[in-house]
Write a protein that holds these residues in place. Structure first.
Motif, PDB file in Angstrom:
ATOM      1  N   THR A 193       0.814  -1.220   0.000  1.00 49.49           N
ATOM      2  CA  THR A 193       0.000   0.000   0.000  1.00 49.49           C
ATOM      3  C   THR A 193       0.842   1.263   0.000  1.00 49.49           C
ATOM      4  O   THR A 193       0.383   2.310  -0.415  1.00 49.49           O
ATOM      5  CB  THR A 193      -0.938   0.043   1.227  1.00 49.49           C
ATOM      6  N   SER A 194       2.074   1.170   0.491  1.00 47.79           N
ATOM      7  CA  SER A 194       2.893   2.377   0.528  1.00 47.79           C
ATOM      8  C   SER A 194       4.168   2.189  -0.286  1.00 47.79           C
ATOM      9  O   SER A 194       5.188   2.786  -0.017  1.00 47.79           O
ATOM     10  CB  SER A 194       3.263   2.739   1.968  1.00 47.79           C
ATOM     11  N   GLY A 195       4.098   1.313  -1.286  1.00 47.27           N
ATOM     12  CA  GLY A 195       5.273   1.060  -2.103  1.00 47.27           C
ATOM     13  C   GLY A 195       5.757   2.320  -2.793  1.00 47.27           C
ATOM     14  O   GLY A 195       5.010   3.284  -2.959  1.00 47.27           O
ATOM     15  N   ALA A 196       7.026   2.310  -3.197  1.00 46.39           N
ATOM     16  CA  ALA A 196       7.594   3.488  -3.847  1.00 46.39           C
ATOM     17  C   ALA A 196       6.758   3.911  -5.054  1.00 46.39           C
ATOM     18  O   ALA A 196       6.640   5.099  -5.357  1.00 46.39           O
ATOM     19  CB  ALA A 196       9.026   3.183  -4.279  1.00 46.39           C
ATOM     20  N   PHE A 197       6.167   2.922  -5.734  1.00 50.86           N
ATOM     21  CA  PHE A 197       5.385   3.211  -6.938  1.00 50.86           C
ATOM     22  C   PHE A 197       3.908   2.846  -6.754  1.00 50.86           C
ATOM     23  O   PHE A 197       3.212   2.515  -7.707  1.00 50.86           O
ATOM     24  CB  PHE A 197       5.985   2.480  -8.144  1.00 50.86           C
ATOM     25  N   ALA A 198       3.409   2.928  -5.508  1.00 53.36           N
ATOM     26  CA  ALA A 198       2.012   2.580  -5.222  1.00 53.36           C
ATOM     27  C   ALA A 198       1.061   3.477  -6.010  1.00 53.36           C
ATOM     28  O   ALA A 198       1.247   4.693  -6.077  1.00 53.36           O
ATOM     29  CB  ALA A 198       1.740   2.735  -3.726  1.00 53.36           C
ATOM     30  N   GLY A 199       0.062   2.871  -6.618  1.00 50.59           N
ATOM     31  CA  GLY A 199      -0.937   3.655  -7.347  1.00 50.59           C
ATOM     32  C   GLY A 199      -0.475   4.147  -8.707  1.00 50.59           C
ATOM     33  O   GLY A 199      -1.151   4.963  -9.333  1.00 50.59           O
ATOM     34  N   CYS A 200       0.686   3.654  -9.154  1.00 46.47           N
ATOM     35  CA  CYS A 200       1.169   4.045 -10.493  1.00 46.47           C
ATOM     36  C   CYS A 200       0.525   3.096 -11.505  1.00 46.47           C
ATOM     37  O   CYS A 200       1.158   2.147 -11.982  1.00 46.47           O
ATOM     38  CB  CYS A 200       2.690   3.961 -10.556  1.00 46.47           C
ATOM     39  N   VAL A 201      -0.748   3.353 -11.804  1.00 46.87           N
ATOM     40  CA  VAL A 201      -1.551   2.393 -12.559  1.00 46.87           C
ATOM     41  C   VAL A 201      -1.146   2.285 -14.028  1.00 46.87           C
ATOM     42  O   VAL A 201      -1.501   1.324 -14.704  1.00 46.87           O
ATOM     43  CB  VAL A 201      -3.051   2.740 -12.458  1.00 46.87           C
ATOM     44  N   SER A 202      -0.385   3.255 -14.539  1.00 47.42           N
ATOM     45  CA  SER A 202       0.018   3.219 -15.954  1.00 47.42           C
ATOM     46  C   SER A 202       1.405   2.626 -16.162  1.00 47.42           C
ATOM     47  O   SER A 202       1.866   2.495 -17.295  1.00 47.42           O
ATOM     48  CB  SER A 202       0.014   4.633 -16.548  1.00 47.42           C
ATOM     49  N   LEU A 203       2.070   2.285 -15.066  1.00 50.60           N
ATOM     50  CA  LEU A 203       3.468   1.851 -15.172  1.00 50.60           C
ATOM     51  C   LEU A 203       3.538   0.492 -15.852  1.00 50.60           C
ATOM     52  O   LEU A 203       3.159  -0.515 -15.280  1.00 50.60           O
ATOM     53  CB  LEU A 203       4.100   1.793 -13.775  1.00 50.60           C
ATOM     54  N   SER A 204       4.000   0.524 -17.095  1.00 52.48           N
ATOM     55  CA  SER A 204       4.005  -0.719 -17.865  1.00 52.48           C
ATOM     56  C   SER A 204       5.353  -1.412 -17.809  1.00 52.48           C
ATOM     57  O   SER A 204       5.436  -2.629 -17.875  1.00 52.48           O
ATOM     58  CB  SER A 204       3.623  -0.444 -19.315  1.00 52.48           C
ATOM     59  N   SER A 205       6.420  -0.640 -17.673  1.00 48.69           N
ATOM     60  CA  SER A 205       7.722  -1.321 -17.642  1.00 48.69           C
ATOM     61  C   SER A 205       8.682  -0.611 -16.707  1.00 48.69           C
ATOM     62  O   SER A 205       8.776   0.605 -16.688  1.00 48.69           O
ATOM     63  CB  SER A 205       8.328  -1.344 -19.044  1.00 48.69           C
ATOM     64  N   ILE A 206       9.361  -1.425 -15.918  1.00 49.64           N
ATOM     65  CA  ILE A 206      10.423  -0.925 -15.060  1.00 49.64           C
ATOM     66  C   ILE A 206      11.430  -2.050 -14.932  1.00 49.64           C
ATOM     67  O   ILE A 206      11.068  -3.183 -14.624  1.00 49.64           O
ATOM     68  CB  ILE A 206       9.874  -0.462 -13.676  1.00 49.64           C
ATOM     69  N   THR A 207      12.662  -1.753 -15.278  1.00 58.27           N
ATOM     70  CA  THR A 207      13.704  -2.766 -15.154  1.00 58.27           C
ATOM     71  C   THR A 207      14.492  -2.457 -13.895  1.00 58.27           C
ATOM     72  O   THR A 207      15.228  -1.478 -13.846  1.00 58.27           O
ATOM     73  CB  THR A 207      14.629  -2.759 -16.379  1.00 58.27           C
ATOM     74  N   ILE A 208      14.280  -3.265 -12.862  1.00 59.40           N
ATOM     75  CA  ILE A 208      14.935  -3.018 -11.581  1.00 59.40           C
ATOM     76  C   ILE A 208      16.406  -3.393 -11.689  1.00 59.40           C
ATOM     77  O   ILE A 208      16.734  -4.492 -12.132  1.00 59.40           O
ATOM     78  CB  ILE A 208      14.270  -3.865 -10.472  1.00 59.40           C
ATOM     79  N   PRO A 209      17.293  -2.472 -11.313  1.00 60.42           N
ATOM     80  CA  PRO A 209      18.725  -2.792 -11.387  1.00 60.42           C
ATOM     81  C   PRO A 209      19.086  -4.033 -10.576  1.00 60.42           C
ATOM     82  O   PRO A 209      18.439  -4.332  -9.569  1.00 60.42           O
ATOM     83  CB  PRO A 209      19.396  -1.545 -10.795  1.00 60.42           C
ATOM     84  N   ALA A 210      20.133  -4.698 -11.003  1.00 61.66           N
ATOM     85  CA  ALA A 210      20.470  -6.027 -10.486  1.00 61.66           C
ATOM     86  C   ALA A 210      20.751  -6.064  -8.993  1.00 61.66           C
ATOM     87  O   ALA A 210      20.444  -7.047  -8.326  1.00 61.66           O
ATOM     88  CB  ALA A 210      21.693  -6.554 -11.230  1.00 61.66           C
ATOM     89  N   ASN A 211      21.314  -4.982  -8.437  1.00 58.98           N
ATOM     90  CA  ASN A 211      21.716  -5.069  -7.031  1.00 58.98           C
ATOM     91  C   ASN A 211      20.630  -4.672  -6.037  1.00 58.98           C
ATOM     92  O   ASN A 211      20.921  -4.509  -4.858  1.00 58.98           O
ATOM     93  CB  ASN A 211      23.012  -4.278  -6.768  1.00 58.98           C
ATOM     94  N   VAL A 212      19.411  -4.524  -6.465  1.00 57.48           N
ATOM     95  CA  VAL A 212      18.335  -4.183  -5.526  1.00 57.48           C
ATOM     96  C   VAL A 212      17.974  -5.419  -4.695  1.00 57.48           C
ATOM     97  O   VAL A 212      17.708  -6.475  -5.249  1.00 57.48           O
ATOM     98  CB  VAL A 212      17.095  -3.654  -6.270  1.00 57.48           C
ATOM     99  N   PHE A 213      17.962  -5.244  -3.359  1.00 64.13           N
ATOM    100  CA  PHE A 213      17.666  -6.415  -2.518  1.00 64.13           C
ATOM    101  C   PHE A 213      16.282  -6.327  -1.910  1.00 64.13           C
ATOM    102  O   PHE A 213      15.911  -7.158  -1.119  1.00 64.13           O
ATOM    103  CB  PHE A 213      18.743  -6.615  -1.434  1.00 64.13           C
TER     104      PHE A 213
END
Length: 214
Positions: A193-213
């Protein structure tokens, strides 16, 4: 001396605020030299619904953060360039900037994009010995870019290490999030509910960098 040259502002409202606060020699203009000696912009621009463009913020080269709520409620702000030495974009910095389309990070020093929905300990500068600190909560919509409903794309510099809860909450038109090459991002915070991109209903693509834990 090129550094003393006058800044030509696209936006007369921005110019008026800058001259009123930082025109040291009283010539009715802001020079690059005057701009590069400013250490903080404070909240001089907050809630101003007339400002549209502030690309000239790039000349404020000594500022190291965009303060809490710096441009909150600037609902007609369309375009901004973030100076090269900025390290932190604070909570609510661009909250409710509902016309913001163009955000450009000029440097590669930003390490944190702050969120909301967490409790913050605020150490008071009060001289009252009994009043050491207060704790206050920044609500979930108070991320740095919360409710920037016109923002379609954002490029996160490779220097960013942490994107906090709700940083981009309710950016309902955000479609593309890209990261600089060799991104140092290690943590994208938040719950469902409080994610960094919460409610971003149009977000179709995000490539998370490899070192994200997270």
């Amino acid at each position: 001396n090129n550094n003393d040259s006058i800044i030509h502002f696209e936006d007369i409202v921005i110019k008026a605020i800058c001259v009123a606060n930082w025109d040291k020699n009283g010539d009715g203009e802001l020079s690059k030299n005057e701009a590069c000696n400013i250490l903080s912009i404070g909240n001089k621009f907050a809630s101003n619904t007339n400002i549209r463009s502030f690309r000239e913020l790039q000349f404020f080269s000594k500022i190291t953060e965009i303060p809490v709520g710096a441009f909150e409620g600037c609902s007609n702000l369309f375009s901004i360039e973030i100076p090269e030495n900025v390290e932190v974009v604070n909570s609510s910095a661009f909250k409710n900037c509902t016309s913001l389309v163009f955000v450009k990070f000029l440097g590669n020093k930003v390490n944190r994009i702050c969120g909301g929905g967490q409790s913050i300990r605020h150490y008071a500068t009060s001289s009252d010995p009994n009043h050491v600190e207060d704790e206050f909560t920044i609500s979930a919509g108070d991320g740095a870019f919360g409710n920037c409903t016109s923002l379609k794309a954002i490029h996160i510099p490779s220097s960013v290490q942490i994107i906090e809860e709700s940083s981009f909450a309710k950016c309902t038109n955000l479609q593309s999030v890209t990261f600089g090459e060799n991104s140092q991002l290690s943590n994208i915070k938040g719950t469902s509910t409080s994610g960094a991109f919460a409610g971003c209903v149009s977000l179709s693509s995000i490539t998370i960098p490899a070192n994200v834990f997270n």
